[in-house]
Motif scaffolding. Sequence first.
Motif, PDB file in Angstrom:
ATOM      1  N   GLU A   1       0.822  -1.210   0.000  1.00 14.74           N
ATOM      2  CA  GLU A   1       0.000   0.000   0.000  1.00 14.74           C
ATOM      3  C   GLU A   1       0.856   1.261   0.000  1.00 14.74           C
ATOM      4  O   GLU A   1       0.418   2.311  -0.493  1.00 14.74           O
TER       5      GLU A   1
ATOM      6  N   ALA B   1       1.382   1.464  -3.778  1.00 12.38           N
ATOM      7  CA  ALA B   1       0.237   1.296  -4.684  1.00 12.38           C
ATOM      8  C   ALA B   1      -1.003   2.049  -4.236  1.00 12.38           C
ATOM      9  O   ALA B   1      -1.981   2.128  -4.990  1.00 12.38           O
TER      10      ALA B   1
ATOM     11  N   GLU C   1      -4.180   2.762  -1.283  1.00  9.87           N
ATOM     12  CA  GLU C   1      -5.078   1.930  -0.483  1.00  9.87           C
ATOM     13  C   GLU C   1      -5.673   0.794  -1.317  1.00  9.87           C
ATOM     14  O   GLU C   1      -6.086   0.982  -2.457  1.00  9.87           O
ATOM     15  N   LEU C   2      -5.720  -0.393  -0.716  1.00  5.81           N
ATOM     16  CA  LEU C   2      -6.221  -1.581  -1.386  1.00  5.81           C
ATOM     17  C   LEU C   2      -7.438  -2.139  -0.652  1.00  5.81           C
ATOM     18  O   LEU C   2      -7.659  -1.833   0.524  1.00  5.81           O
TER      19      LEU C   2
ATOM     20  N   SER D   1      -6.908  -3.227  -6.270  1.00 10.77           N
ATOM     21  CA  SER D   1      -6.734  -1.776  -6.372  1.00 10.77           C
ATOM     22  C   SER D   1      -7.857  -1.183  -7.201  1.00 10.77           C
ATOM     23  O   SER D   1      -8.311  -1.792  -8.180  1.00 10.77           O
TER      24      SER D   1
ATOM     25  N   THR E   1      -7.406   1.502  -8.912  1.00 12.16           N
ATOM     26  CA  THR E   1      -6.780   2.259 -10.006  1.00 12.16           C
ATOM     27  C   THR E   1      -5.784   1.449 -10.826  1.00 12.16           C
ATOM     28  O   THR E   1      -5.425   1.858 -11.936  1.00 12.16           O
TER      29      THR E   1
ATOM     30  N   LEU F   1      -0.322  -3.900 -10.494  1.00  6.80           N
ATOM     31  CA  LEU F   1      -0.257  -4.052  -9.043  1.00  6.80           C
ATOM     32  C   LEU F   1       0.763  -5.125  -8.651  1.00  6.80           C
ATOM     33  O   LEU F   1       1.527  -4.952  -7.702  1.00  6.80           O
TER      34      LEU F   1
END
Length: 306
Positions: free
Chosen positions: A122, A125, A127-128, A182, A184, A190
Amino acid sequence: MTLHPAPAPGTRADDVVELGDLGPWRPRLVATDLDGTLLSSAGVVSPRTRAALEACWAAGIPVVGVTGRGPRLLESVREAMGGRGVAVLAQGGFVVDLDSDEVLRTVALPREEATAAIAAIEAVAGELVLAVEDAADQAQRGALPPLRVQHGFGWPYPEPADLLHRDQVLPAGPVLKVFLRSATLDEDALLALARRVVDPAQGELTHAGLGFIELLPPGITKATGLAVALERWGVDLADVLVFGDMPNDLPMIGAVSAAGGRAVAVANAHPAVRAAASGRTSGHDADGVARYLEALLGLTVGDQRG
């Protein structure tokens, strides 16, 4: 809205690949991924494919299903494999003898290590959204408790799931695996970011083309899970024919190829799998596994007109 390009010619699930002469080599065991490879888009084994699998067994060639599906989906795996042999689930973390129901392998990731890996991912990348397969559940017999799923994850399988807030998703004890999505980034992007910050000694990372990545205990891959099945059958990697379609299949494709066995990608496979495999067959909606087995082993099963 993300627009996905149409599949390139020859890479669709219903594409037929002309196989030609496959040579004299013969396997002592067949290992195959399920979703996107053995199963049709409807999630079933077609009559033609079922006949090819039965013909393998009749010829003394065991068939091993090697899948990312977890223990909660064991009955669907059992049905796909005809209820016999060894099945490798959870990307190699859960291996079971379908004839005896003996669990041959189950490996867990401590909660603290899972938490640290998630935080590292995270950090690069964003927040997941998470879902978790609880390792403590695997010791139970019969119906397993629902999967632990964070609100908004969008779990793709029709199985019971507890929808939880983020701070409730991780259980108090170890996990079989963690799914990370994710809002996005697609799974390829990812996964690439996650592998930059999570050492393989801390956890294994992969994806199965479902829109999210998976965090597993260190060393847990389809290759190491398949090794458990091969030991059960007394078969070497050099004598294995393996089929796959997604990056989670790459470890077993690489292991089989390096040992001198044969690795085959279905037409609809991820580009990395098509590049790594030594052979290619038709898409999973065109009975690609069955067509290859028929051609290689001289099986007189299925409708071979198309």
